[in-house]
Design a protein around this motif. Structure first.
Motif, short mmCIF file in Angstrom:
data_model
loop_
_atom_site.label_atom_id
_atom_site.label_comp_id
_atom_site.label_asym_id
_atom_site.label_seq_id
_atom_site.Cartn_x
_atom_site.Cartn_y
_atom_site.Cartn_z
N GLY A 146 123.93 37.52 29.64
CA GLY A 146 123.60 38.47 28.58
C GLY A 146 123.05 37.84 27.33
N LEU A 147 122.65 36.57 27.40
CA LEU A 147 122.12 35.90 26.22
C LEU A 147 120.80 36.51 25.77
CD1 LEU A 147 123.03 33.47 24.47
CD2 LEU A 147 121.50 32.05 25.83
N GLY A 148 120.01 36.96 26.71
CA GLY A 148 118.72 37.58 26.40
C GLY A 148 118.10 38.12 27.66
N TRP A 149 116.91 38.70 27.53
CA TRP A 149 116.16 39.16 28.69
C TRP A 149 115.05 38.14 28.97
CZ3 TRP A 149 110.92 39.96 28.89
CH2 TRP A 149 110.25 40.02 27.65
N GLY A 150 114.57 38.12 30.19
CA GLY A 150 113.49 37.19 30.51
C GLY A 150 112.74 37.63 31.75
N MET A 151 111.56 37.04 31.92
CA MET A 151 110.75 37.26 33.12
C MET A 151 111.26 36.32 34.21
SD MET A 151 108.64 39.64 32.08
CE MET A 151 107.37 39.70 33.35
N VAL A 152 111.86 36.88 35.24
CA VAL A 152 112.51 36.09 36.28
C VAL A 152 111.78 36.31 37.60
CG1 VAL A 152 114.67 35.66 37.52
CG2 VAL A 152 114.72 36.31 35.10
N PRO A 153 111.49 35.25 38.36
CA PRO A 153 110.80 35.44 39.64
C PRO A 153 111.70 36.14 40.65
CG PRO A 153 111.41 33.14 39.35
CD PRO A 153 111.70 33.83 38.05
N ASP A 154 111.09 36.99 41.48
CA ASP A 154 111.85 37.72 42.49
C ASP A 154 112.61 36.78 43.42
OD1 ASP A 154 111.02 40.11 41.49
OD2 ASP A 154 109.66 40.62 43.13
N LEU A 155 112.06 35.58 43.67
CA LEU A 155 112.73 34.65 44.57
C LEU A 155 114.13 34.28 44.06
CD1 LEU A 155 109.81 32.22 45.49
CD2 LEU A 155 110.90 33.91 46.97
N GLN A 156 114.31 34.29 42.75
CA GLN A 156 115.63 34.03 42.17
C GLN A 156 116.37 35.32 41.86
OE1 GLN A 156 113.85 31.44 39.05
NE2 GLN A 156 115.51 30.02 39.51
N ALA A 157 115.63 36.37 41.53
CA ALA A 157 116.26 37.57 41.00
C ALA A 157 116.78 38.53 42.06
CB ALA A 157 115.25 38.32 40.12
N ASP A 158 116.15 38.59 43.22
CA ASP A 158 116.47 39.64 44.19
C ASP A 158 117.96 39.72 44.53
OD1 ASP A 158 113.93 40.63 44.27
OD2 ASP A 158 113.37 39.66 46.15
N PRO A 159 118.64 38.62 44.86
CA PRO A 159 120.07 38.75 45.16
C PRO A 159 120.91 39.16 43.96
CG PRO A 159 119.41 36.44 45.14
CD PRO A 159 118.16 37.25 45.09
N LEU A 160 120.48 38.78 42.77
CA LEU A 160 121.23 39.13 41.55
C LEU A 160 121.03 40.60 41.19
CD1 LEU A 160 120.37 35.93 39.50
CD2 LEU A 160 122.51 36.44 40.70
N VAL A 161 119.86 41.13 41.46
CA VAL A 161 119.62 42.56 41.25
C VAL A 161 120.39 43.36 42.30
CG1 VAL A 161 117.86 44.38 41.30
CG2 VAL A 161 117.37 42.22 40.16
N ALA A 162 120.40 42.85 43.53
CA ALA A 162 121.08 43.56 44.60
C ALA A 162 122.58 43.70 44.35
CB ALA A 162 120.83 42.85 45.93
N ASP A 163 123.20 42.66 43.75
CA ASP A 163 124.65 42.75 43.52
C ASP A 163 124.99 43.23 42.12
OD1 ASP A 163 124.43 40.57 41.77
OD2 ASP A 163 125.24 39.12 43.19
N GLY A 164 123.98 43.65 41.34
CA GLY A 164 124.23 44.29 40.06
C GLY A 164 124.39 43.37 38.88
N ARG A 165 124.20 42.05 39.08
CA ARG A 165 124.36 41.13 37.95
C ARG A 165 123.15 41.14 37.03
NH1 ARG A 165 126.19 35.53 40.43
NH2 ARG A 165 125.13 36.32 42.29
N LEU A 166 121.99 41.57 37.53
CA LEU A 166 120.81 41.74 36.70
C LEU A 166 120.21 43.11 36.94
CD1 LEU A 166 118.96 38.28 36.96
CD2 LEU A 166 120.19 39.20 34.99
N VAL A 167 119.53 43.60 35.92
CA VAL A 167 118.91 44.92 35.95
C VAL A 167 117.44 44.78 35.61
CG1 VAL A 167 118.90 47.22 34.88
CG2 VAL A 167 121.07 46.03 35.27
N VAL A 168 116.58 45.51 36.32
CA VAL A 168 115.16 45.51 36.00
C VAL A 168 114.94 46.41 34.79
CG1 VAL A 168 112.84 46.03 36.83
CG2 VAL A 168 114.57 45.15 38.42
N LEU A 169 114.42 45.85 33.70
CA LEU A 169 114.23 46.63 32.48
C LEU A 169 113.03 47.57 32.58
CD1 LEU A 169 114.79 43.82 29.81
CD2 LEU A 169 116.40 45.62 30.48
N ASP A 170 111.98 47.11 33.23
CA ASP A 170 110.72 47.85 33.26
C ASP A 170 110.16 47.79 34.69
OD1 ASP A 170 108.20 48.91 32.97
OD2 ASP A 170 107.49 47.45 31.50
#
Length: 312
Positions: free
Chosen positions: A231-255
């Motif tokens: 929660g330090l900030g938002w950032g542009m994260v590649p799907d290769l790193q983000a997909d599992p984190l979005v799937a388990d709810g630890r990250l949210v797609v802002l836009d």
């Protein structure tokens, strides 16, 4: 006509790699005076100043030309020696590569692990600046976003990494509970890899022109993603790193409409080297499985699509 010896070229590379004449001398097992004499002789033969006597020592533009030659000679010598000893020609001399951090953190290391017998010297840089190390002779191959080949190099399109603006649920609750807007993007803290990283700024400029949100600099790919999860900030994260984190709810797609595809290219010296060719094959094979198809390149002023060029 310049007649550079192998010892002179090896000394030039050692001086640039180690940063001082003393350290180069220790690496070559000769005296600092001998290092100085070899560099001076090479400069006299070429009629150019080849190194800047700074701390650390750096190659001049002319020195970069001979530094590339030095590395090419060293690689070919090592391959020839290996072949004469009855091996497959794989070189034990380090192959210097420069890679963008997100690629290194996701798909590049598994690719390099498939190259048998090679030794790597990997440097990190922003994808828009990796080819600088090809120009100055400190890298033989590079993964970056520039499709135009450096002089003396070939270029191959690899595909694209997709980035999306992401943040943690706690960040969303604090900074944009009613939705991600231009007003929120202008004030919410964002994550930036380093001062060369312009990806977040470009996104913000399109969404909220003129905005300069506060920023945290987190110069490591894995830790960058970790900072977003915390929660330090938002950032542009590649799907290769983000997909599992979005799937388990630890990250949210802002836009959901804010995805950015960054095309990547492999550039390497135009050099017939078994080791370098094996690296290129491993990189292109891995990229085909990891990256998205690259978006079409925009047409030039004459209406033709610019294709990556390979020098003759």
């Amino acid at each position: 006509m310049m007649d550079a010896s192998t010892d002179q070229l090896r000394t030039l590379a050692a001086v640039v790699d180690h940063g001082t004449f003393d350290r180069a001398a220790a690496a070559l097992h000769i005296t600092p005076s001998a290092v100085s004499q070899r560099i001076k002789s090479l400069e006299e033969q070429s009629g150019r100043v080849l190194v800047r006597r700074s701390k650390p020592i750096q190659a001049t533009e002319a020195g970069a030309v001979l530094l590339r030659l030095a590395r090419q000679v060293a690689l070919l010598e090592a391959e020839a020696a290996a072949e004469l000893e009855g091996g497959d020609g794989a070189a034990a001399t380090p192959i210097p590569l420069v890679v963008n951090a997100d690629s290194l953190a996701t798909w590049v290391l598994p690719a390099l692990a498939t190259v048998q017998g090679a030794v790597f010297d990997i440097a990190l840089d922003d994808q828009e600046h990796t080819i600088d190390r090809l120009r100055d002779g400190t890298a033989m191959g590079a993964i970056g976003s520039d499709p135009e080949p450096v002089q003396g190099c070939t270029v191959t399109a690899l595909g694209a990494m997709r980035y999306r603006p992401l943040a943690s649920p706690a960040f969303v609750e604090r900074w944009c509970p009613d939705g991600w807007t231009a007003e929120r993007a202008a004030v919410a803290p964002m994550l930036v890899y380093n001062r060369k990283d312009a990806l977040q700024d470009r996104y913000v400029a399109a969404l909220a022109p003129g905005a300069r949100p506060p920023r945290h600099f987190v110069p490591a790919s894995t830790e960058f993603v970790g900072a977003a999860v915390l929660g330090l900030g938002w950032g542009m994260v590649p799907d290769l790193q983000a997909d599992p984190l979005v799937a388990d709810g630890r990250l949210v797609v802002l836009d959901p409409g804010g995805a950015v595809d960054v095309p990547l290219y492999w550039q390497q010296w135009s050099l017939h080297s078994a080791a370098l060719d094996a690296v290129a094959a491993a990189i292109t094979h891995a990229a085909a499985g990891a990256l998205r198809p690259a978006p079409p390149r925009p047409p030039n002023a004459e209406g033709h699509v610019n294709a990556p060029k390979t020098p003759l």
